[in-house]
Design a protein around this motif. Sequence first.
Motif, mmCIF file in Angstrom:
data_model
loop_
_atom_site.group_PDB
_atom_site.id
_atom_site.type_symbol
_atom_site.label_atom_id
_atom_site.label_comp_id
_atom_site.label_asym_id
_atom_site.label_seq_id
_atom_site.Cartn_x
_atom_site.Cartn_y
_atom_site.Cartn_z
ATOM 1 N N THR A 11 -9.156 47.490 45.683
ATOM 2 C CA THR A 11 -8.646 46.589 46.732
ATOM 3 C C THR A 11 -8.749 47.235 48.120
ATOM 4 O OG1 THR A 11 -6.388 47.469 46.431
ATOM 5 C CG2 THR A 11 -6.988 45.544 45.129
ATOM 6 N N LEU A 12 -9.178 48.477 48.165
ATOM 7 C CA LEU A 12 -9.090 49.244 49.412
ATOM 8 C C LEU A 12 -9.904 48.687 50.594
ATOM 9 C CD1 LEU A 12 -9.052 52.872 47.919
ATOM 10 C CD2 LEU A 12 -7.140 51.385 48.483
ATOM 11 N N PRO A 13 -11.098 48.102 50.363
ATOM 12 C CA PRO A 13 -11.864 47.646 51.533
ATOM 13 C C PRO A 13 -11.340 46.367 52.200
ATOM 14 C CG PRO A 13 -13.289 47.999 49.600
ATOM 15 C CD PRO A 13 -11.865 48.000 49.119
ATOM 16 N N VAL A 14 -10.392 45.676 51.582
ATOM 17 C CA VAL A 14 -9.968 44.368 52.118
ATOM 18 C C VAL A 14 -9.312 44.535 53.496
ATOM 19 C CG1 VAL A 14 -8.486 42.362 51.703
ATOM 20 C CG2 VAL A 14 -9.626 43.489 49.783
ATOM 21 N N THR A 15 -9.670 43.643 54.428
ATOM 22 C CA THR A 15 -9.164 43.762 55.801
ATOM 23 C C THR A 15 -8.068 42.731 56.087
ATOM 24 O OG1 THR A 15 -10.708 42.152 56.722
ATOM 25 C CG2 THR A 15 -11.483 44.434 56.575
ATOM 26 N N MET A 16 -7.340 42.950 57.161
ATOM 27 C CA MET A 16 -6.314 41.997 57.585
ATOM 28 C C MET A 16 -6.943 40.635 57.879
ATOM 29 S SD MET A 16 -3.075 42.273 57.716
ATOM 30 C CE MET A 16 -2.650 40.882 58.734
ATOM 31 N N ASP A 17 -8.068 40.630 58.590
ATOM 32 C CA ASP A 17 -8.674 39.340 58.953
ATOM 33 C C ASP A 17 -9.079 38.552 57.707
ATOM 34 O OD1 ASP A 17 -8.297 39.741 61.628
ATOM 35 O OD2 ASP A 17 -10.334 40.459 62.022
ATOM 36 N N GLU A 18 -9.577 39.270 56.690
ATOM 37 C CA GLU A 18 -9.945 38.564 55.437
ATOM 38 C C GLU A 18 -8.693 38.003 54.764
ATOM 39 O OE1 GLU A 18 -13.873 41.351 54.588
ATOM 40 O OE2 GLU A 18 -11.984 41.849 53.616
ATOM 41 N N MET A 19 -7.607 38.776 54.770
ATOM 42 C CA MET A 19 -6.366 38.299 54.149
ATOM 43 C C MET A 19 -5.827 37.070 54.891
ATOM 44 S SD MET A 19 -5.852 40.052 51.455
ATOM 45 C CE MET A 19 -4.389 39.125 51.085
ATOM 46 N N ILE A 20 -5.921 37.090 56.209
ATOM 47 C CA ILE A 20 -5.422 35.952 57.004
ATOM 48 C C ILE A 20 -6.256 34.713 56.688
ATOM 49 C CG2 ILE A 20 -5.226 35.039 59.374
ATOM 50 C CD1 ILE A 20 -3.062 37.110 58.663
ATOM 51 N N GLN A 56 -3.337 50.178 45.650
ATOM 52 C CA GLN A 56 -3.816 50.811 46.891
ATOM 53 C C GLN A 56 -3.713 52.343 46.817
ATOM 54 O OE1 GLN A 56 -1.872 48.965 50.288
ATOM 55 N NE2 GLN A 56 -2.535 46.928 49.643
ATOM 56 N N SER A 57 -2.953 52.860 45.823
ATOM 57 C CA SER A 57 -2.839 54.324 45.658
ATOM 58 C C SER A 57 -3.725 54.813 44.522
ATOM 59 C CB SER A 57 -1.389 54.707 45.360
ATOM 60 O OG SER A 57 -0.517 54.116 46.250
ATOM 61 N N VAL A 58 -4.788 54.065 44.222
ATOM 62 C CA VAL A 58 -5.628 54.381 43.059
ATOM 63 C C VAL A 58 -6.116 55.835 43.080
ATOM 64 C CG1 VAL A 58 -7.701 53.335 44.123
ATOM 65 C CG2 VAL A 58 -7.614 53.656 41.657
ATOM 66 N N HIS A 59 -6.487 56.325 44.243
ATOM 67 C CA HIS A 59 -7.018 57.694 44.294
ATOM 68 C C HIS A 59 -5.919 58.727 44.070
ATOM 69 C CE1 HIS A 59 -10.847 56.117 45.232
ATOM 70 N NE2 HIS A 59 -10.503 55.657 46.417
ATOM 71 N N GLN A 60 -4.742 58.438 44.607
ATOM 72 C CA GLN A 60 -3.615 59.365 44.449
ATOM 73 C C GLN A 60 -3.122 59.369 42.992
ATOM 74 O OE1 GLN A 60 -0.063 58.369 46.687
ATOM 75 N NE2 GLN A 60 -0.098 60.411 47.600
ATOM 76 N N MET A 61 -3.183 58.196 42.336
ATOM 77 C CA MET A 61 -2.711 58.090 40.943
ATOM 78 C C MET A 61 -3.760 58.621 39.963
ATOM 79 S SD MET A 61 -0.841 54.327 40.780
ATOM 80 C CE MET A 61 -2.377 53.505 41.114
ATOM 81 N N GLY A 62 -4.987 58.825 40.447
ATOM 82 C CA GLY A 62 -6.066 59.277 39.568
ATOM 83 C C GLY A 62 -6.554 58.154 38.660
ATOM 84 N N PRO A 107 -2.853 44.289 53.227
ATOM 85 C CA PRO A 107 -3.927 45.141 52.688
ATOM 86 C C PRO A 107 -3.752 46.608 53.090
ATOM 87 C CG PRO A 107 -4.736 43.936 54.583
ATOM 88 C CD PRO A 107 -3.317 43.461 54.352
ATOM 89 N N PHE A 108 -4.506 47.442 52.406
ATOM 90 C CA PHE A 108 -4.503 48.891 52.646
ATOM 91 C C PHE A 108 -4.709 49.190 54.135
ATOM 92 C CE2 PHE A 108 -6.979 53.018 52.365
ATOM 93 C CZ PHE A 108 -5.876 53.798 52.040
ATOM 94 N N MET A 109 -3.850 50.028 54.681
ATOM 95 C CA MET A 109 -3.883 50.499 56.065
ATOM 96 C C MET A 109 -3.457 49.435 57.081
ATOM 97 S SD MET A 109 -4.173 53.544 56.619
ATOM 98 C CE MET A 109 -3.719 54.442 55.159
ATOM 99 N N SER A 110 -2.801 48.373 56.597
ATOM 100 C CA SER A 110 -2.255 47.407 57.559
ATOM 101 C C SER A 110 -0.787 47.698 57.820
ATOM 102 C CB SER A 110 -2.427 45.977 57.055
ATOM 103 O OG SER A 110 -1.610 45.745 55.925
ATOM 104 N N TYR A 111 -0.180 48.637 57.045
ATOM 105 C CA TYR A 111 1.251 48.919 57.222
ATOM 106 C C TYR A 111 1.597 50.400 57.011
ATOM 107 C CZ TYR A 111 1.188 48.688 52.091
ATOM 108 O OH TYR A 111 0.890 48.896 50.761
ATOM 109 N N GLN A 112 0.655 51.196 56.535
ATOM 110 C CA GLN A 112 0.964 52.593 56.195
ATOM 111 C C GLN A 112 1.078 53.501 57.415
ATOM 112 O OE1 GLN A 112 -1.280 50.708 54.537
ATOM 113 N NE2 GLN A 112 -1.176 51.083 52.347
ATOM 114 N N ALA A 113 0.257 53.241 58.440
ATOM 115 C CA ALA A 113 0.141 54.226 59.526
ATOM 116 C C ALA A 113 1.314 54.187 60.492
ATOM 117 C CB ALA A 113 -1.164 54.001 60.287
ATOM 118 N N ASP A 114 1.846 52.978 60.712
ATOM 119 C CA ASP A 114 2.785 52.833 61.823
ATOM 120 C C ASP A 114 3.655 51.588 61.592
ATOM 121 O OD1 ASP A 114 2.370 51.536 65.088
ATOM 122 O OD2 ASP A 114 3.742 53.136 64.506
ATOM 123 N N VAL A 115 4.956 51.761 61.760
ATOM 124 C CA VAL A 115 5.883 50.654 61.476
ATOM 125 C C VAL A 115 5.661 49.478 62.430
ATOM 126 C CG1 VAL A 115 8.337 50.016 61.533
ATOM 127 C CG2 VAL A 115 7.642 52.115 60.392
#
Length: 262
Positions: free
Chosen positions: A58-67, A145-151, A87-95
């Motif tokens: 699911t990682l490549p999905v963008t905000m514009d695509e979700m909207i 979205q944590s697929v890489h961290q979860m292995g 989607p990934f990176m739409s909320y993780q970096a900054d509140v």
Amino acid sequence: MKSKITVTKLFQMKKKGEKIVALTAYDYPFARMVDESGIHVILIGDSLGMVVQGESSTLPVTMDEMIYHTRLVAKAAENAMIIGDMPFMSYQADVKEAIINAGRFIKEAGAAAVKLEGGADVVDTIKAISRASIPVQAHIGLTPQSVHQMGGFKVQRDEERLLNDARKVEEAGAFSVVLEGIPADISQKITEAISIPTIGIGAGPDCDGQILVLHDLLGLHDRHLAKFVKQYTNLGDTARSALKKYVSEVQSGEFPGEEHCY
Ligand code: KIV
């Protein structure tokens, strides 16, 4: 406002022990069918990356695509509550960015709530979005979205951590929590321990509700299906055989027939 199922209604359903039925949808025609079937909640999941866009996560999905997809679904739904998946990176970096992106789902796309992945680690974000009057559904356990961290896409079995995550997202103001890829006995304990509705996917029968991915349920793709999926029909086979028939009828001259001509 079109959505008739509200956050309050979902709370009441949990209290009364009425099961909440949720499903994903990504476009207008399927969302109409989903809504008409009596499903209470439609999630425009970032799973669209895998089942609509052909990605392997699911990682490549963008905000514009979700909207874009959320708007199509929201137009179609007259009864179900519409939840947009952040989607990934739409909320993780900054509140602050998270609030702005959550707001886009409501303002631009017609959603009534948003979902985001994470437990104790995202409480500040859940609080901030909720303070902006946007209901937030949390998502704990197997968080894609944590697929890489979860292995990999793995069942999550750390009971203490999962219970803590569930309690923390409730305290932060989440109105509901998705439990994904969690053993049934742990999901049962979580569901009993918190007062907000739990919606399970691969989390056993004791959650307050269930959710599946539309394309899995309808047999609309030929990807490997997870153990927790029940495929209720195989629309993929039906479509393939119709398409083959069309090819053969055009080639043989059987189509178009007299009834299709002016
Ligand atoms: O993206 C999605 O469809 C989801 C559900 C499977 C819960 O997160």
